[in-house]
Scaffold this motif. Structure first.
Motif, mmCIF file in Angstrom:
data_model
loop_
_atom_site.group_PDB
_atom_site.id
_atom_site.type_symbol
_atom_site.label_atom_id
_atom_site.label_comp_id
_atom_site.label_asym_id
_atom_site.label_seq_id
_atom_site.Cartn_x
_atom_site.Cartn_y
_atom_site.Cartn_z
ATOM 1 N N GLY A 61 -1.789 12.002 -2.885
ATOM 2 C CA GLY A 61 -2.177 10.544 -2.302
ATOM 3 C C GLY A 61 -0.939 9.725 -3.521
ATOM 4 N N MET A 62 -1.327 9.235 -4.127
ATOM 5 C CA MET A 62 -0.404 8.354 -5.120
ATOM 6 C C MET A 62 0.930 7.890 -4.413
ATOM 7 S SD MET A 62 -0.721 7.747 -8.848
ATOM 8 C CE MET A 62 1.133 8.998 -9.092
ATOM 9 N N TRP A 63 1.167 9.892 -4.448
ATOM 10 C CA TRP A 63 3.547 9.104 -4.553
ATOM 11 C C TRP A 63 3.196 9.400 -2.728
ATOM 12 C CZ3 TRP A 63 6.290 8.295 -7.685
ATOM 13 C CH2 TRP A 63 5.463 8.980 -8.972
ATOM 14 N N ASN A 64 2.298 9.836 -1.683
ATOM 15 C CA ASN A 64 2.305 9.128 -0.096
ATOM 16 C C ASN A 64 2.267 7.926 -0.203
ATOM 17 O OD1 ASN A 64 2.788 10.860 2.308
ATOM 18 N ND2 ASN A 64 1.729 12.221 0.594
ATOM 19 N N ILE A 65 1.540 7.168 -1.249
ATOM 20 C CA ILE A 65 0.517 5.724 -0.732
ATOM 21 C C ILE A 65 2.129 4.789 -1.662
ATOM 22 C CG2 ILE A 65 -0.491 3.656 -1.986
ATOM 23 C CD1 ILE A 65 -3.290 5.874 -1.190
ATOM 24 N N TYR A 66 2.826 5.761 -2.874
ATOM 25 C CA TYR A 66 3.909 5.026 -2.997
ATOM 26 C C TYR A 66 4.585 4.689 -2.675
ATOM 27 C CZ TYR A 66 7.665 4.488 -6.530
ATOM 28 O OH TYR A 66 8.997 4.281 -7.354
ATOM 29 N N THR A 67 5.120 5.845 -1.316
ATOM 30 C CA THR A 67 5.911 5.933 -0.817
ATOM 31 C C THR A 67 5.636 4.397 0.543
ATOM 32 O OG1 THR A 67 6.235 8.511 -0.734
ATOM 33 C CG2 THR A 67 7.856 7.292 0.777
ATOM 34 N N PHE A 68 4.819 4.469 0.921
ATOM 35 C CA PHE A 68 4.300 3.804 2.348
ATOM 36 C C PHE A 68 4.593 1.823 1.639
ATOM 37 C CE2 PHE A 68 0.124 6.363 4.329
ATOM 38 C CZ PHE A 68 1.310 7.633 4.249
ATOM 39 N N ALA A 69 3.843 1.730 0.074
ATOM 40 C CA ALA A 69 4.238 0.540 0.188
ATOM 41 C C ALA A 69 5.677 0.223 -0.350
ATOM 42 C CB ALA A 69 3.788 0.669 -1.824
ATOM 43 N N MET A 70 6.425 1.576 -1.078
ATOM 44 C CA MET A 70 7.987 1.631 -0.649
ATOM 45 C C MET A 70 8.442 1.060 0.702
ATOM 46 S SD MET A 70 9.366 1.284 -3.869
ATOM 47 C CE MET A 70 7.349 0.668 -4.953
#
Lengths: 357, 536
Positions: free
Chosen positions: B476-485
């Protein structure tokens, strides 16, 4: 199908009788049994008997060079049985042997009723530490459904619990009568039951991305029984004397006697001090140490106890050590081919044996 | 048009966004920890030894010649004169008890544990070459009871390391060996039959007295797969929506997208491939390559992410050059490390899991050549990772150095311009901070999951499933990281307020560009920093 406790007692009695009277357990005995219920499947009965036998053999191996060498007679149940240190070992060994054997047969898939059973954990929490009757009958239908649910969500691998509950049912069910003695026996049964779990060996396997350890699964592997027997022998040395009778005001309570609440499930408990095992006791069927073999082997594999066995078994008991020299024919230069082929030369070797005389 | 959304977002809005993302992140951890069971489960199966009266027929792939739990079993402890090794067939039915596999179990790994007893007259070596003649069959619920269908068979070698107990009747402690890996668990029951052939040429010559052979099977847990796929199913459309929004934003501008925008799209796209819940197909079709595909999907995403980092640092480093590279060619040297690393891992994976499609019993590790090959690929990947890391550190260091040099010039600039450059530096620092935090969380959770698995779970009534929580949490973190970027580094639509920058409220200050700014490139406006400084 519900099983009544009288029947269970009968079976247990049979089981123990057969263990002590005849060592070879034949499958024909299980066929004599009239009932084939969920608990008393012949496979189950057989694995219980195997467990008892395994326990006895292992006990005799680890106590080979002690004064008390775990004789067959100590495995037969008598009313007069004393709650000594040695009897504590017998109870723990037997209980561990049953759990070990049942657990192995669970892994073989030939026993019905084992598998993951989360509800047993709940049971042991609500029930008192020791259950003296064989009330703990497994709710079969219920558990089967629960296993299915568990499997179709979280998977299940823990099959020690079935062996534990079974050993508890079978062995604890026998402890009726004298409260203090039963108490010690129940406790030692518990020690034996938990020892299997404590000696399990953890093995892990990585199976993540490209087989890396990003995902790792571990399982508990049951230890070979000789290791368990060894642990019980270590606990034998550290066994504690308990005072079950509530005589707090009495002068009986000395520092060497531990209170019930203090003993952990890793300590064997006993009530009576052991007799002098040098001497024969016909009422207990104990022959004494006279005539026992001892060893002066000095090889690297022989233990300290083995090296001192002649001193310990013979001289301390006032016996002389007799030395026999004889020639025996032995297998040597063997070559082994799995499964069944051992080719050996026959060599004649002179061996020196020692006996207490 | 001013720069990215990140610079133009007010402190309040940014904190709201970060708050929402943090809540999603925590939710990912909690779902794994409290809803899902542990990712994988295992069963120890003690193989039954069956008597084979016609050993010559074992290798004929006859569907009817299977040794099932109904076979005539043999006790290895007894003496068997007149029999030889081929008469003994080890049988394991999977799964145990009355259970059956569901397709949600995804995949199956089989591990062997050989138990040998020490006997006085038998001498063995500590490293045993175990040769097995294996075959695997399956059955479905609707099939008749004895109908087992052939799946695969092989003659395989495994190296077992044992330590001797030196005491008669005691057991050796031996290492476990992997026997097979099935990429899809399509059928309800599986049956393993194997034997240990012995001949005069030295096959299985060092074998000791076998007392038991355990087969340990490891499968994904149904509950975990369900939670995992639900997570993917939720994340996938969200990601697609964000990507569409991002690309629309970029196309609203009167210019071609810059390199970093392309890269963000690539990162998003590879993540979308990873997120796409195509595992649902395994519920209907037999897809043995799913395991391999999963590895490749994950590898491609991480490769894209690593490339993104290095190019991001690079785009912010080229301050002094004044030359705007803005093309992938400029980074071929930096990216070659990632490419070599990923390719070698891919080849290694194809050598192991790729071959498993053909022969699930295959292992690259049993032959010396295979071991060397596998090791060289892994070492190559390791070296590439090292080179990449050094490059990345170097570039980040350069970027920081340049930033700090230029920072000293900042006070001499006009307020508006200063705020603008501070904004760009802030953008860079923000990504650095978030990335470092995410990377640290990943590493820590990896270590934690190792510890969590390493502990004995007996007598533990904690409801939290640590390894699942870390698994879903990191995913979930890398997903959210990508969302944020994608959200924060999208071009902003805000119009420039003409120099009326400084509100009274410091928090509400929104960064803006100067109208005189000649560069249309927002995302790499830092690269024009040097030129600006000289104007100032």
């Amino acid at each position: 199908m519900k099983m009544n406790s009288a029947h269970l007692l009968f079976v247990t009695f049979l089981l123990l009788m057969y263990c002590s009277v005849s060592f070879t357990w034949s499958s024909s005995i299980s066929s004599i049994l009239p009932v084939k219920g969920p608990i008393l499947q012949p496979e189950l009965f057989e694995s219980l008997a195997n467990g008892a036998q395994k326990a006895m053999r292992a006990c005799q191996t680890v106590f080979k060079w002690d004064k008390w060498n775990c004789p067959e007679s100590s495995f037969s149940r008598r009313i007069k049985e004393k709650a000594t240190k040695e009897q504590a070992v017998v109870h723990a060994m037997l209980s561990a042997g049953l759990v070990h054997s049942v657990t192995k047969n669970c892994s073989k898939g030939i026993l019905k009723g084992c598998g993951c059973n989360p509800q047993l954990r709940g049971l042991s929490q609500t029930n008192p530490k020791y259950i003296t009757s064989s009330r703990l009958i497994r709710p079969k239908e219920h558990s089967n459904k629960k296993i299915k649910v568990e499997w179709s969500w979280g998977g299940c691998s823990d099959d020690v619990e079935y062996g534990q509950s079974l050993a508890k049912k079978v062995l604890d069910g026998l402890e009726i009568g004298n409260y203090s003695k039963s108490y010690a026996n129940l406790h030692n049964n518990l020690v034996g039951r938990t020892i299997i779990r404590n000696t399990m060996i953890k093995k892990c396997k990585c199976h993540g991305v490209s087989g890396s350890c990003s995902l790792q699964t571990c399982w508990m592997h049951i230890a070979p029984f000789h290791k368990i027997a060894k642990v019980i022998r270590q606990r034998y040395k550290k066994a504690v004397k308990i005072n079950v009778e509530n005589r707090a005001s009495d002068s009986m309570s000395s520092s060497s006697i531990t209170k019930i609440s203090d003993i952990s499930k890793h300590q064997l408990a006993f009530i009576e001090t052991s007799p002098d095992y040098c001497l024969a006791d016909s009422s207990m069927g104990w022959p004494g140490t006279k005539g026992r073999p001892c060893s002066r082997s000095r090889t690297e594999t022989s233990t300290r106890l083995e090296k001192r066995s002649c001193k310990n078994l013979c001289r301390h008991c006032g016996h002389k050590v007799r030395r026999y020299k004889r020639e025996i024919k032995m297998n040597c230069n063997c070559s082994f081919k799995w499964c069944c082929e051992v080719k050996c030369d026959i060599c004649t070797e002179t061996v020196v044996e020692f006996f207490c005389d | 048009m001013p720069g990215t959304i990140l610079e133009n977002l007010s402190g309040r809005k940014l904190s709201i966004l970060v708050g929402i993302l943090l809540i999603c992140q925590i939710a990912c951890f909690l779902i794994g920890g409290f809803v899902a069971p542990s990712p994988a489960g295992s069963q120890s199966i003690l193989t039954t030894v069956c008597y084979d009266d016609q050993p010559d027929l074992f290798n004929k792939n006859d569907d009817n010649r299977w040794f099932t739990p109904k076979c005539k079993s043999i006790n290895l402890q007894d003496k068997h004169s007149g029999l030889n090794a081929t008469n003994f067939v080890f049988m394991g039915k999977m799964p145990l008890y009355n259970m059956d596999f569901s397709r949600w179990h995804q995949n199956l790994v089989g591990v062997l544990q050989v138990e040998m007893e020490h006997k006085k007259e038998i001498t063995t070596t500590n490293v045993i070459d175990l040769t097995l003649d294996v075959k695997l069959g399956y059955r479905n619920k609707e099939d008749p009871d004895d109908k087992w269908t052939y799946h695969s068979s092989s003659v395989e070698k495994r190296i077992v390391e044992c330590s001797s107990p030196n005491k008669d009747g005691y057991s050796y402690s031996c290492s476990t060996v992997q026997l097979f890996e099935l990429g899809s668990l399509h059928h309800d029951y599986y049956l393993l039959n194997f034997r240990i052939p012995v001949d005069d040429k030295g096959t299985n010559a060092n074998l000791g007295f076998i007392s038991d052979i355990y087969l340990i099977i490891i499968h994904m847990n149904v509950g975990f797969t369900k939670v995992w796929l639900s997570l993917k199913t939720v994340l996938f459309p969200v990601l697609i929506a964000i990507m569409v929004w991002f690309w629309n934003r970029v196309h609203l501008l009167q210019r071609t997208p810059v390199l970093l925008e392309y890269l963000l799209m690539i990162v998003g796209g590879t993540l979308a491939i990873l997120d796409a819940p195509i595992e649902f197909l395994t519920l209907y079709f037999d897809i043995p390559f799913m395991l391999l595909l999963g590895d490749i999907r994950q590898g491609v995403f991480y490769a894209a992410l690593l490339s993104f980092w290095i190019i991001f640092a690079g785009e912010h480093m080229l301050i002094q050059d004044g030359v705007h590279k803005n093309s992938l060619k400029a980074y071929w040297m930096h990216l070659s490390g990632i490419l070599v690393g990923c390719l070698s891992l891919l080849i290694f994976d194809l050598c192991e899991r790729g071959v498993h499609l053909h022969n699930p019993f295959y292992s690259i590790w049993v032959t010396p050549i295979g071991t060397n090959l596998a090791l060289s690929f892994i070492i190559l990947a390791g070296i590439s990772a090292g080179i990449y890391f050094i490059f990345l550190c170097y570039m980040i260091w350069m970027a920081y150095r340049n930033i700090s040099i230029k920072r000293s010039v900042l006070p001499t600039m006009s307020t508006a311009r200063r705020l603008h450059y501070e904004g760009i530096i802030y953008r860079f620092n923000f990504l650095m901070l978030v990335t470092v935090v995410c990377a640290a969380v990943t590493i820590v959770s990896f270590i934690l999951s190792q510890i969590a698995e390493g502990q004995n779970k007996w007598d533990e009534n904690v409801e939290l499933e640590v390894s699942s929580a870390l698994f879903t949490g990191v995913y979930g973190m890398w997903n959210i990281y990508t969302f944020a970027m994608l959200i924060l580094y999208a071009p902003s639509h805000k119009q420039w307020p003409t120099d009326s920058l400084c509100g009274d409220n410091g928090e509400e200050v929104e960064f803006s560009r100067l109208p005189t700014d000649p560069s249309p490139n927002e995302i790499s406006s830092l690269t024009t920093f040097a030129g600006k400084a000289s104007i100032d």
